[in-house]
Design a protein around this motif. Sequence first.
Motif, mmCIF file in Angstrom:
data_model
loop_
_atom_site.group_PDB
_atom_site.id
_atom_site.type_symbol
_atom_site.label_atom_id
_atom_site.label_comp_id
_atom_site.label_asym_id
_atom_site.label_seq_id
_atom_site.Cartn_x
_atom_site.Cartn_y
_atom_site.Cartn_z
ATOM 1 N N GLU A 1 -4.086 7.008 -11.033
ATOM 2 C CA GLU A 1 -5.624 7.189 -11.021
ATOM 3 C C GLU A 1 -5.863 6.902 -12.098
ATOM 4 O O GLU A 1 -5.391 6.411 -13.014
ATOM 5 N N GLY B 1 -4.071 4.292 -0.014
ATOM 6 C CA GLY B 1 -2.927 3.307 -1.021
ATOM 7 C C GLY B 1 -3.971 1.707 -1.305
ATOM 8 O O GLY B 1 -3.153 0.858 -2.170
ATOM 9 N N ALA C 1 0.781 -1.281 0.502
ATOM 10 C CA ALA C 1 -0.611 0.218 -0.104
ATOM 11 C C ALA C 1 0.570 1.342 0.247
ATOM 12 O O ALA C 1 0.614 2.377 -0.387
ATOM 13 N N GLY D 1 4.018 1.252 -8.831
ATOM 14 C CA GLY D 1 2.954 0.481 -8.443
ATOM 15 C C GLY D 1 3.450 -0.968 -7.839
ATOM 16 O O GLY D 1 3.651 -2.058 -8.558
ATOM 17 N N TYR E 1 3.642 5.510 -2.971
ATOM 18 C CA TYR E 1 3.852 6.889 -1.987
ATOM 19 C C TYR E 1 4.864 7.824 -1.842
ATOM 20 O O TYR E 1 5.940 9.113 -1.894
ATOM 21 N N LEU F 1 -2.697 6.531 -4.451
ATOM 22 C CA LEU F 1 -3.047 5.104 -5.774
ATOM 23 C C LEU F 1 -2.535 5.922 -7.364
ATOM 24 O O LEU F 1 -2.607 7.357 -7.664
ATOM 25 N N ASP G 1 -6.840 -3.970 -12.091
ATOM 26 C CA ASP G 1 -6.464 -1.872 -11.204
ATOM 27 C C ASP G 1 -5.175 -1.820 -11.052
ATOM 28 O O ASP G 1 -4.408 -2.996 -10.888
ATOM 29 N N LYS H 1 -6.997 -0.503 -2.676
ATOM 30 C CA LYS H 1 -8.819 0.003 -2.815
ATOM 31 C C LYS H 1 -9.251 -1.142 -1.990
ATOM 32 O O LYS H 1 -8.610 -2.591 -1.268
ATOM 33 N N ASN I 1 -3.927 -0.623 -8.710
ATOM 34 C CA ASN I 1 -3.040 -0.449 -7.360
ATOM 35 C C ASN I 1 -3.012 -2.108 -6.471
ATOM 36 O O ASN I 1 -3.599 -3.124 -7.366
#
Lengths: 484, 345
Positions: B344, A298, A255, A266, A259, B342, A320, A300, A322
């Motif tokens: 996007e 971070g 997660a 990713g 950042y 995240l 996705d 989903k 993420n």
Amino acid sequence: MPIEVLMPALSPTMEEGTLSSWLVKPGDTVSSGDVIAEIETDKATMEVEAVEEGTIGKLLVEEGAEGVKVNSPIALLLEEGEDESALENYTPGEGSSESSSGEKAASDTDEKTSKSENNDQEASSKPSNSSAETAPAKPQFARPDASDPEIPEGTKMVEITVRDALRDAMAEEMRRDEKVFVMGEEVAEYQGAYKVTRGLLEEFGGKRVIDTPITEYGFAGLGVGAAFGGLKPVVEFMTFNFAMQAIDHIINSAAKTLYMSGGQMGCPMVFRGPNGAASRVGAQHSQDYSAWYANVPGLKVVAPYDAADAKGLLKAAIRDPNPVVFLENELIYGETFEIPDVEDWVVPIGKAKIRREGSDVTISAHSRMVGFALKAAEQLSAEYGIEAEVVDLRTLRPLDSETVINSVKKTNRIVCVEEGWGQHGVGGEIAARVTEEAFDYLDAPPLRVHQKDVPLPYADNLEKLSLPSVEDVVAAVKQVCYVE
Amino acid sequence: MAARKSTSSSSSSDETKSGYKPKLPVTKDQLTSWYRDMLVIRRFEEKAGQLYGMGLIAGFCHLYIGQEAVVVGVQGALEEGDQVITGYRDHGHMLATGMDPDGVMAELTGREGGYSRGKGGSMHMFSREKQFFGGHGIVGAQVPIGAGLAFANKYNENGKVCATYFGDGAANQGQVYEAFNMAKLWNLPVLFLIENNQYAMGTSVTRASSETHLYKRGASFGIPGDEVDGMDVIAVYEAAKKAAKHARDGKGPYILELKTYRYRGHSMSDPAKYRTRDEVNTYRDTKDPIDLCGKKLIDSGWADEDALKAMDKDVKAIVNKSADFAKESPEPDPSELYTDVLIEG
């Protein structure tokens, strides 16, 4: 010009210290790494090492001096080729030579000294432009059109269990993308501990359907590494109870890394498996982790109820970019629902669904509790004439509070249902958001229905007492509607 | 009391005059560039320590001084595209992979020009371009992640190897053995590189490990392991070359225990009460990896004192430039607070 040796900060919080002893005297030559002094901070006595090479020219602070401010000059160092005459030209704050560190240090010192006089301790360790900043408002992202795909007229509906819907989702995504693979305990030869991965090994082979040892922490971390390496892992936990051993990788590695890397790293992967209570398996095998994961930026977090959502949302989760925590429920794996028979059924993450329209009260729920809410709604309609609107949250992060709040603006009441514990839970979060954003619309305080505040008991009667029931939902709705 | 004399300024001209030229298993170019790479790390870390002292670097800052031969020797044995991952003592690894000192230093000061635009800090930096995958703050967490990168290499059949570094402290973490097991079970192309600097924070290996020969830790998984003098860049290079070939040939993981030593504290706020100054000085005086390498360059006639001094001057200029950059680069824009949570869309 001589180089200034500055009083160093030796911990993240140090502001000043005592120069307890000098280990060098004028005339000594030092090189980088030599211990030149001992400094006493509030925490410990520490050694100070020279950073530059040269000859000690002058000690500016006496042994035993207390309250020596960080970054103030404590000694002067003569560079190669300099002699003592250089000391005569020294003016505090202007020291140093082309090697630059002293010069920079001096100007920084000035800046800091003036600030610390203002007692602005926070600013003293930061550049000047930061002192009066407040956090900016969170940007409002335009939500992509997150409604369910249109079902063309005449589309056949087929019946399927949640279990097979999940399996089909994985199989379709594996056919679509070579980078997708499934790993976990008993996912291959055993065909899945709960048969969710049935048939995948036969179709995709051992390279892409991988039985792991019983080693949750390890294979969760390995999955994260594989995602960093460009693959799209679907990591199955036999249940999310066992993922507690892996939660460090789910949160700290999956997660947070995007950042911490400024957007470089990713982690496109899915952690999936059954979550929450099964049946009579005791406290360690029965926990609902919805609120735990939904707390973490971070990630989903998705928790579907019926087969169409299970399939459509799992396909979306695999696509996705993420890390997605996909919470299933063992007790609905075998339930059969209708699902549109279309080529590529994908349900967007992040959008709640109104499962039953109603005008009198809103019931929010996710996963298995949606079924309870729907049953309660029928009972309330039949027995009390109360028409409940049931909002299936489907995604817990990002949470579609807009749909919930719009519903409350219509019904003026809300009951938040979840299977897990109430304290700091999903229902508490929804109640808070409704109170913040639709306070004036409320005709009753929001109520929560959740598991009792105890570890889940084994005994049949106690287990039933502990978990939320349809009756609990009915009772809560009656309470917010002020119905006896 | 006089300060300790640095060995770097002591001349070994007597030996060069004798005309003795030892035969080394590496080329002049290799050894010269390794010397320079180690020097970059040393000077960079000294500067980082200085900036920490000035309050420009905050939080945790773990310096790599003393251990330079490990990353430089291993990096010399890797190929383009091989991945590197490590724990929180990571500045040396980043510089060894070729990451820009400016960007690393600016991350340490928490500025926009940093590799993570100021959002990661000392322990959390990454470079996709240089195949550096962090920078991990949880002790041992990088080990299964490194095995996962190797898993991706095998899955993609790209012939790459993942160099996974961890310390003697992490070697006692359970997840390390979970990773060992899967790495050998599936013969993943991964090097497990144990940087044994002898202290996990303040706890010595002998006080923390029942088996102190950490290269043996793979035995129960069938993973071969070697003990290596981690202060000798050539020894590290040769061991890593052999291990990388093993992994690249599809024979699975290989463990190297690199015996090394950190001169500085665990972090900047380490009072160093768990070891003696004499112990530190003995390493610095007799085993320093940069001094040893410099001596070999001189003994081989590949460089003289002046050449090494000139190199040091160049390196200092690079490091000073990185410090200037790190001071001048602005703090990240407040809008950065909400970006990169995240992906996007």
